[in-house]
Design an enzyme around this catalytic site. Structure first.
Site, short mmCIF file in Angstrom:
data_model
loop_
_atom_site.label_atom_id
_atom_site.label_comp_id
_atom_site.label_asym_id
_atom_site.label_seq_id
_atom_site.Cartn_x
_atom_site.Cartn_y
_atom_site.Cartn_z
N ALA A 326 36.87 0.86 -9.54
CA ALA A 326 35.85 0.33 -8.72
C ALA A 326 35.73 -1.09 -9.39
O ALA A 326 36.11 -1.43 -10.46
CB ALA A 326 34.50 0.88 -8.73
N MET A 327 34.63 -1.97 -8.96
CA MET A 327 34.45 -3.18 -9.50
C MET A 327 32.86 -3.74 -9.37
O MET A 327 32.67 -3.78 -7.84
CB MET A 327 35.52 -4.34 -8.90
N GLU A 328 32.32 -3.97 -10.26
CA GLU A 328 31.10 -4.35 -10.39
C GLU A 328 30.54 -5.67 -9.75
O GLU A 328 29.64 -6.16 -10.26
CB GLU A 328 30.36 -4.07 -11.50
N HIS A 361 28.46 4.13 -12.96
CA HIS A 361 28.85 2.93 -13.99
C HIS A 361 28.71 1.61 -13.33
O HIS A 361 28.31 0.67 -14.23
CB HIS A 361 30.53 3.57 -14.19
N GLU A 362 29.13 1.36 -12.23
CA GLU A 362 29.17 0.20 -11.50
C GLU A 362 27.64 -0.35 -11.22
O GLU A 362 27.39 -1.69 -11.48
CB GLU A 362 29.80 0.19 -10.35
N HIS A 365 26.46 -2.07 -14.68
CA HIS A 365 26.75 -3.45 -14.84
C HIS A 365 25.76 -4.36 -14.29
O HIS A 365 25.92 -5.61 -14.56
CB HIS A 365 28.19 -3.57 -14.14
N GLU A 384 32.28 -2.56 -20.87
CA GLU A 384 32.76 -1.22 -20.35
C GLU A 384 32.37 -0.10 -20.97
O GLU A 384 32.26 1.13 -20.42
CB GLU A 384 34.25 -1.25 -20.12
#
Length: 949
Positions: A326-328, A361-362, A365, A384
């Site tokens: 995934a990407m925040e 987690h995302e 961020h 991270e």
């Protein structure tokens, strides 16, 4: 100096867009620097931008073509204006650009430079593209003036490739129709592949985005859409979507998507929450769980940080093709489908936990990383590692009955110990000048950054206490909002919180944390309970290996120790500040001593033999008196201490004997993780069958336990961790060939084969059932699994089948499966490395996978690149069993053969593979016979009786 642009295939399209001619530069630039050898280093040959220019805002319009052109290429076109301020006078503009083609402006230059105010901008002298350092270089005839703002305008095009980097193409099939998604992955250095930009995390700016897209599709970006109009451009009917300005942010957080997805939505305290995915996925309810947990997680983090969510919307989108998990991206988080979507009918308990922890987690961020960003990639670990740590807290808020916070010990602490115990490990934080190239930046995103980072921050929160940790964190985020920091800034504000709360610590936070952050590895704390001596030593799996990395602290740590005696927790943290110290309270000739309670510290623990015996006796008599997590710790520490030669291998093996009476997941999983190493080393030797017999003896009571509590497998265990351990019971029982288990899995799979539309196998058990049935079956079972994989409408189901197909014992099927990884219509590029490592994990497939990688390395490395394959995981996977001199030599030959090509982000993995192989060879030589003797001594006629169910 000046070079022609090395671009994508679009360069051949003379009918598309004219590419600027490049002037040859004949003068040395006044900004050039001198290298160590006296050579001139031009600014454009350095990987870091000069500090003379600072961007303020971008206006970017992008138009992706979702259909191929006559040359069968997908392209995008765009235009961009970046407004920047000149901080220091200069006659050179460097701006990042990679694989972009530019249109001549007024038959003159690739860009237009204008100035704010009445005074004209300097004239352009020369422009060229520098592909190695990924710059557009603009020489000016006059200097930019300090304090003034300028605008740089360009028109460009690029390939909308399927390389999973920058602005790229994802494809999927729906109702027999091929669909194309234009999506993005700017992190860490791919925004420059989408438009020219100052692509460094400290150069934050405001982004104003416009997307032009086919009518009937939807466009998404970080902000809400504020203007959507249908229009015609160059005779093409399109929709133009304009988005609100972003907050001030780093370029790597930008996201743009064009698709025909749909969404479900909710509102939480004024924040719009939307889950986007393929229409069928949304219609079948696969986005509901993500929507249900996002609100509570956002609420938790707002309370945790004591700062409101900075944006007015939270979009999360599941993409068919995506490199990372995934990407925040701020306001538009992108995910692999398997990580965001949860099918209430077909997904497992593990899939559910994956979804909630990755969402946490995302979203963590959104504050730590996005609102406040580290200045450079040398401190990736803090970004991270922090998100990894608090993801367990956010997930626990959403699912309070799961005890998910305990999972960090298995999933992060123990996981990263295996890497950090090698001399090829690295410190959490590096010098800025050592992390410059894109491949060096990508290499930072490893288990050390994520898992060790999470582990040491958890330790920090524990010895500070969570209220003090959170108070300091909140102040840090408030002070640096919309700005950039370095790690020491966080330590400063944590120190202020310590002082404010009148805490008494023997050291400042930075003094403690620097011993964990600035040197690689971790200590083993040895407690001699006979005399009360406590000592520390750098723990290495191979104590004879040569440590070449110098440590500023000479491998001494400031260690917080929580401990208990005979089950009674000692109230205060005791600090081990020296290599050796004395704690007389730890003396004991009768009660057992246990240190690192709940494994809050990032270290291993060893004891004198007397205390080890007392702990083993306690495990054998009444194991529950030892805390749950520490039962797992005792196993993991003992096995790894044995590998390092600090305790005997037989002592380590004895820590597993109590498992015949253990039903809890965490100790069992710890044991299975460690016994996996024995399988890797011994499953091609005479020890394999005695090892199988011993594990069969241990697992049979667990198998019967779950058969009983599930009423002959007709019910799902109530507890979250029991559902996990039921999977372990069936998995290991089938692997050790317990007849009832093999019959059960084969029966369930055949029932599914006979009625493909009705899969009655419990979702939690599908992974192990599929693997067992395909392993014991033949080509029909494999072909059925393949057909179900290709037709799977649920990503998590496809993932289970993809792994299970590697379980076959037929070499020709494994060979076929490997070959399919080179055909992206059969195996998605994002999944190819997973397939290769899955085949390598099969003891019959390891050599096949290694041969395949050796043969195809150059092709994979050059054709697919970093966005398609996880090369580090491939290297780790195919070399995991290496334990002979022949394999070591093959690995060395492989490295030598490809040293000119290089290994990119897998360079560190190659070093670690060489070190692990040498350690494995030593271990096997030293331990094979005694392990064989011990397993043989533990098994006998009773095994046949226990295994005959």
């Amino acid at each position: 100096m000046g070079k022609c642009c090395r671009v994508s295939k679009l360069c051949v399209l003379c009918t598309l867009l004219a590419v600027a001619s490049v002037a040859t530069i004949v003068t040395l630039w006044t900004l050039a620097l001198v290298g160590d050898g006296g050579e001139v280093i031009e600014p454009w040959d350095r990987y870091r931008l000069p500090s003379a220019l600072v961007p303020h805002s971008y206006n970017v319009t992008l138009w992706p073509r979702l259909s191929p052109n006559p040359e069968n290429l997908y392209i995008f076109t765009g235009e961009s204006t970046v407004e920047f301020e000149c901080v220091t006078e200069t006659d050179l503009i460097l701006i990042h650009s990679n694989k972009l083609n530019y249109v001549l402006q007024n038959n003159d230059h690739m860009v237009q430079l204008t100035a704010a105010g009445e005074e004209p901008a300097p004239r352009i002298k020369n422009i060229w593209l520098q592909p190695t350092t990924q710059y557009m270089v603009i020489q000016l005839k006059e200097k930019l003036k300090a304090g003034r703002k300028y605008q740089l305008y360009s028109v460009f095009s690029g390939e909308l490739a399927d390389d999973l980097a920058g602005f790229y193409r994802s494809e999927y099939d729906e109702d027999g129709v091929k669909k194309v998604v234009a999506t993005s992955q700017m992190h860490p250095t791919h925004a420059r592949k989408t438009f020219p930009c100052f692509d460094e995390p400290a150069l934050k700016a405001v982004f104003n985005i416009v997307l032009i897209h086919p009518q009937g599709t939807v466009a998404l970006s970080n902000g809400k859409d504020i203007d959507v109009v249908n229009t015609t451009i160059d005779g093409v009917a399109v929709t133009q979507t304009r988005f609100e300005s972003t907050k001030k942010m780093s370029s790597y957080l930008l996201a743009v998507v064009v698709c025909d997805f749909t969404f479900i939505d909710a509102e939480e305290q004024g924040t719009l929450i939307r889950i986007w995915a393929r229409r069928k996925a949304i219609e079948s309810g696969q986005g509901n769980y993500a929507l249900n947990v996002t609100g509570p997680i956002l609420d938790f983090f707002q309370d945790y940080y004591n700062i409101s969510y900075p944006l007015n919307k939270s979009d999360q989108i599941a993409l068919p093709d995506f490199y990372f998990g995934a990407m925040e991206n701020w306001g538009l988080v992108t995910y692999r489908e398997t990580n965001l979507l949860y099918d209430p009918v077909g997904s497992s308990n593990g899939n559910k936990e994956t979804t909630v922890t990755i969402i946490a987690h995302e979203l963590a961020h959104m504050w730590f990383g996005n609102l406040v960003t580290l200045k450079w990639w040398n401190e990736v670990w803090l970004n991270e590692g922090f998100a990894s740590y608090v993801s367990y807290l956010g997930a626990d808020k959403a699912e309070p009955d799961w005890d998910v916070k305990d999972m960090i010990v298995l999933d992060d602490v123990h996981r990263v110990f295996a890497v950090d115990a090698l001399t090829s490990s690295h410190p959490l934080s590096s010098n800025e000048e050592d992390i410059l190239k894109p491949e060096q930046i990508s290499e930072q995103f490893d288990a050390i950054s994520y898992s060790k980072g999470a582990s040491v921050l958890r330790m920090l929160s524990d010895f500070l206490t969570e209220p003090v940790f959170v108070e300091g964190l909140s102040t840090y985020l408030t002070v640096f909002s919309y700005g950039n920091t370095v790690g020491s800034d966080l330590w400063h504000y944590l120190d202020l919180a310590v002082k404010k709360n009148n805490m008494s610590l023997p050291h400042r936070v930075g003094e403690v944390m620097n011993t964990w952050v600035l040197q690689m590895g971790f200590p083993v704390v040895t407690i001699d309970t006979a005399i009360g001596n406590v000592s520390q030593k750098h723990f290495l799996l191979d104590p004879e290996s040569n440590v070449t990395v110098k440590s500023p602290y000479k491998y001494k740590w400031l260690i917080p120790v929580r401990w208990m005696k005979a089950g009674v927790l000692q109230s205060d943290v005791w600090w081990l500040n020296e290599k050796t110290a004395v704690n007389l309270d730890m003396r004991s000739n009768g009660p057992w001593v246990l240190a690192n309670i709940n494994v809050t510290g990032y270290y291993r623990v060893n004891y004198d033999l007397g205390n080890w015996e007392r702990l083993l006796i306690q495990l054998d008599t009444e194991h529950k008196l030892i805390p749950l997590i520490n039962r797992a710790q005792i196993i993991d520490d003992a096995f790894n201490l044995a590998r390092a030669g600090l305790v005997s291998t037989t002592l380590a093996l004895r820590t597993t004997l109590f498992l015949s009476a253990e039903t809890e997941y965490i100790p069992w999983q710890s044991a299975l993780n460690n016994m996996h190493y024995y399988y890797l080393m011994l499953d091609r030797t005479e020890v394999y069958q005695p090892l199988q017999d011993y594990m069969k003896m241990l697992v049979t009571p667990l198998f019967l336990h779950f058969k009983n509590i599930t009423s002959e497998w007709t019910k799902v265990p109530h507890r979250h961790t029991d559902q996990y351990n039921q999977v372990n019971a069936i998995d290991k029982a089938c692997q050790t060939e317990v007849p009832e288990c093999l019959n059960l899995t084969s029966l369930w799979f055949k029932q599914w084969m006979n009625s493909p539309q009705h899969n009655m196998i419990d979702p939690n058990l599908r992974s192990v059932v599929y693997c067992s049935a395909i392993a014991t079956g033949a080509e029909p079972e494999w072909d059925f699994g393949w057909s179900q994989f290709k037709d799977a409408a649920v990503a998590s189901e496809a993932s289970k089948l993809m792994s299970a197909l590697a379980c076959t014992t037929k070499p020709e099927l494994l060979q076929r499966y490997l070959s399919l990884t080179l055909n992206s219509t059969m195996i998605r590029k994002q999944d190819a490395s997973s397939v290769i490592t899955a085949v390598a994990s099969n003891r019959l497939g390891q050599s096949l996978a290694w041969d395949f990688v050796r043969k195809q390395w150059q092709y994979m490395f050059t054709e697919y690149g970093v966005g398609s394959f996880s090369f580090a995981s491939i290297i780790s996977g195919v070399t995991a069993r290496f334990s002979t001199q022949t394999e070591l030599q093959q690995l060395k030959d492989f490295v030598k053969e490809h040293e000119a090509l290089g290994f990119g982000s897998a360079s560190l993995a190659v070093e670690q593979a060489l070190e692990r192989t040498e350690a494995n060879i030593k271990w096997l030589q030293q331990n094979q016979q005694q392990v064989l003797d011990w397993f043989t001594g533990q098994t006998g006629p009773h095994v046949v009786l226990m295994g005959s169910i």
